[in-house]
Design a protein around this motif. Sequence first.
Motif, PDB file in Angstrom:
ATOM      1  N   TRP A 199       3.464  -4.529  -8.165  1.00  0.00           N
ATOM      2  CA  TRP A 199       3.608  -4.116  -7.290  1.00  0.00           C
ATOM      3  C   TRP A 199       2.602  -4.353  -6.424  1.00  0.00           C
ATOM      4  CZ3 TRP A 199       7.634  -3.057  -4.281  1.00  0.00           C
ATOM      5  CH2 TRP A 199       7.358  -2.098  -2.821  1.00  0.00           C
ATOM      6  N   ALA A 202       1.608  -8.270  -4.434  1.00  0.00           N
ATOM      7  CA  ALA A 202       3.564  -8.237  -3.832  1.00  0.00           C
ATOM      8  C   ALA A 202       2.963  -8.021  -2.630  1.00  0.00           C
ATOM      9  CB  ALA A 202       4.951  -7.951  -4.362  1.00  0.00           C
ATOM     10  N   GLU A 206       2.104 -10.189   0.809  1.00  0.00           N
ATOM     11  CA  GLU A 206       2.912  -9.437   2.207  1.00  0.00           C
ATOM     12  C   GLU A 206       1.843  -9.111   2.716  1.00  0.00           C
ATOM     13  OE1 GLU A 206       6.121  -6.565   3.527  1.00  0.00           O
ATOM     14  OE2 GLU A 206       5.848  -7.266   1.524  1.00  0.00           O
ATOM     15  N   GLN A 334       9.489 -12.284   2.349  1.00  0.00           N
ATOM     16  CA  GLN A 334       8.607 -11.267   2.414  1.00  0.00           C
ATOM     17  C   GLN A 334       9.645 -10.384   0.708  1.00  0.00           C
ATOM     18  OE1 GLN A 334       6.326 -10.117   4.953  1.00  0.00           O
ATOM     19  NE2 GLN A 334       4.227 -10.605   5.028  1.00  0.00           N
ATOM     20  N   THR A 338       9.132  -9.686  -2.703  1.00  0.00           N
ATOM     21  CA  THR A 338       9.472  -7.841  -3.144  1.00  0.00           C
ATOM     22  C   THR A 338      10.219  -7.345  -4.277  1.00  0.00           C
ATOM     23  OG1 THR A 338       7.504  -7.730  -1.432  1.00  0.00           O
ATOM     24  CG2 THR A 338       8.671  -6.335  -2.422  1.00  0.00           C
TER      25      THR A 338
END
Length: 419
Positions: A199, A202, A206, A334, A338
């Motif tokens: 996470w 990501a 991003e 994105q 995600t």
Amino acid sequence: MSPAPRRPWIDRFTEPAVALRMAALVICALELYSAVATLAGAATEPYDGLIAQAWAALGGAPRNPTPLILSLMLLGAFGWLLWRLARPQHMDNPPRHALRWLVLLDVLAFAVTPGLPFLVTAMAAVLLRARAALIFAALQVLLALANYLWLPNAGQRDEQLHQGLLYGVTMTAMSMLALHGLAYGLGRLTASQAEKRRWLQAMLAERLSAERLHDEQLRYSERLVIARELHDLMGHHLAALNLQLQLGEALAARGDASAATPALGKARAVAQQLLADVRAAVSAQRDEARIDLRAALQALQAGIESPRIVLDVAADAVQDLSPRCAHALLRCVQEAVTNCVRHARARQVEVAMRLLCVDSGDQVLVRIEDDGVGAPRLQAGNGLTGMRERVEELGGSLTVLRHQPGFCLELRIPRQERL
């Protein structure tokens, strides 16, 4: 550019995959030592699993090395399979048919000794989802109790005889609950840390890709301002200079034409050429001022280790984009990536972009596809709804082509804004 600092050795040893492998090696080494001691004549009982129990039930000699050798072979298979399942990449992306491999690993563990299955429980807590891993751990406890009741070893039979069956079952249940509960908790902690790491990767990717797009938008704005300034200031001044030179040429023509006319004509030609050059520079600056989305997508790809992001992007699809189109495209990619990181348990995400020439104008076609578990029913959450709204604001569309197995989206966005 200076090389990245080397990680301390203690950090490498505390990685989940390394810790599981080291634990398996230590336990297998202990079992191997006990086996060697038994073969050397020591009075030990290193293996009391299904192989030994089946040998005893069939009337085999207690000191015969055959069950010991079979157990050693199965122990080697157990260690090899656990080593393969505990690969670092499996902490993020479990292997295909993980449950089948875990069942096979558990069979090997019970065949050798009831002390090994807690490692399988820890491995299951890493590779399976929380509910499935909890059910697996509970079944491990039940299997241990069944083994105690129906296939007890010599020590367990003495305990049942002297302490009573109820006492033995209670103590075994409590010890197995503690052991497998600890293994489940450690495995889920490892899985949780791996999920948080994915996470954070990501989110960082991003942010980096958004910064790249922001830089492109700033350059676009700056170039546009420069182009306007050049046109508004130099262009008007040079046009006025051209008019003045024309007037001087006419006035000089009334006097000494032979001296003034060639000089003024040359000045007029230079001014016209300079004006043409300025206009050409302004046009070129405007043509180059469009946004290229490739750098932002590559930043997103480089920032996420798992799942692997594969970019199949046509050059004309990510160039000459309007700022709003580029922003919407990046945000949708994105969001899709995600969601894949958080929910899909995918190995790979493919992002393909193509330019479509239609009657209403050029469109960017984006297809985002993963090989994850997908969803049994398509329910539009906040992420999918936000993507759809963002695309439709620009006159585009979003279509879900597949939601199980895997997930596949298709976006169509006009490359230039409609005025």
